[in-house]
Design a protein around this motif. Structure first.
Motif, short mmCIF file in Angstrom:
data_model
loop_
_atom_site.label_atom_id
_atom_site.label_comp_id
_atom_site.label_asym_id
_atom_site.label_seq_id
_atom_site.Cartn_x
_atom_site.Cartn_y
_atom_site.Cartn_z
N THR A 63 0.90 -1.11 -0.07
CA THR A 63 -0.15 0.08 -0.04
C THR A 63 0.99 1.10 -0.06
N VAL A 64 0.73 1.91 -1.14
CA VAL A 64 1.42 3.33 -1.25
C VAL A 64 0.71 4.66 -1.20
N ILE A 65 1.33 5.69 -0.63
CA ILE A 65 0.71 6.99 -0.72
C ILE A 65 1.57 7.76 -1.92
N LEU A 66 0.70 8.22 -2.76
CA LEU A 66 1.27 9.11 -4.01
C LEU A 66 1.05 10.60 -3.86
N GLY A 67 1.94 11.47 -4.30
CA GLY A 67 1.48 12.83 -3.79
C GLY A 67 1.64 13.62 -5.20
N GLY A 68 0.68 14.54 -5.54
CA GLY A 68 0.66 15.45 -6.65
C GLY A 68 1.10 16.87 -6.28
#
Length: 249
Positions: A73-78
């Motif tokens: 489970t990963v958290i990506l940022g824009g």
């Protein structure tokens, strides 16, 4: 540690019981949810203005490693500079940021995978939708390549769709995309597209039509898709006035 802040995007990790939230200044505030009320425990501060995080999304990536299927489970940022970055992961790494848009990323959303039968919803994600102030919606394939040294995340562009205004909210379910913009001339309108031929290199875009009576009179502030039957997209969305023009919530 900030306590009274305006929060925008959220991503909740069930594995770590932590809530990630974006502040208006581009920082990411982390809450420990083991207690009630939850406690702010970390603040991720960008080094430059261009690296301010404006959007976040949580995805669960499934991939094969040593002949065994594993997930992360990963958290990506824009970010303000239009790049997609990796904020948090248990196992995977992302060697470098992906330049997704020319300008700011204004919205991000993952698409939930559908099982082989076409009816069962899975807990994983293989597609990511983004919107930017370059007036494009972009659909990405996302996955992981495992090797002996590290498990590397890859993000590959599938197709980009011109948008009539700056996309503000985006939602993707199976092959259907719904978008609303922040432009006053386009307020209350929901734009929908269907992607055909996703398994081939020739992806076709079809603009879906609906009557103007089904739109709102004010800007769409939130909407949410109900994950029901795979052949239908159920949407719930409300305006800033919390009512439709028919007076219903």
């Amino acid at each position: 540690m900030p306590t009274f802040q305006v929060l925008s995007c959220f991503a909740y990790s069930r594995e770590n019981n932590r809530l990630h939230s974006v502040l208006q200044n581009g920082e990411v505030l982390l809450f420990n949810c083991d207690t009630n009320p939850c406690r702010a425990v970390e603040v991720w501060i960008p080094q430059t203005t261009d690296e301010e995080v404006l959007q976040i999304v949580q995805l669960t990536l499934a991939y094969e490693k040593e002949e065994v299927m594993v997930t992360d489970t990963v958290i990506l940022g824009g970010m303000r500079n239009g790049q997609i970055c990796l904020l948090e992961a248990e196992q995977c790494v992302m060697i470098k940021n992906v330049q997704a848009h020319v300008g700011t990323i204004t919205c991000m959303e993952g698409a939930t995978d559908i099982g082989m039968t076409g009816f069962k919803l899975l807990e994983t994600n293989r597609k990511l939708a983004t919107g930017g102030d370059d007036l494009f919606i972009k659909i990405w394939e996302i996955g992981v390549k495992a090797n002996e040294l590290f498990d590397s995340i890859f993000i590959q562009l599938l197709i980009k769709i011109p948008c009539v205004g700056m996309p503000e909210h985006i939602c993707m379910y199976e092959n259907t995309i719904s978008v609303s913009t922040s432009d006053d001339s386009d307020k209350g309108k929901l734009h929908m597209y269907r992607l055909d031929g996703q398994e081939s290199k020739e992806i076709q875009i079809t603009t879906l039509q609906h009557t103007q009576d089904e739109d709102h009179t004010e800007h769409v502030s939130i909407y949410y898709h109900y994950k029901g039957h795979s052949e239908h997209l159920y949407e719930f969305y409300k305006t800033q006035h919390t009512k439709t023009k028919e007076g219903k919530f």
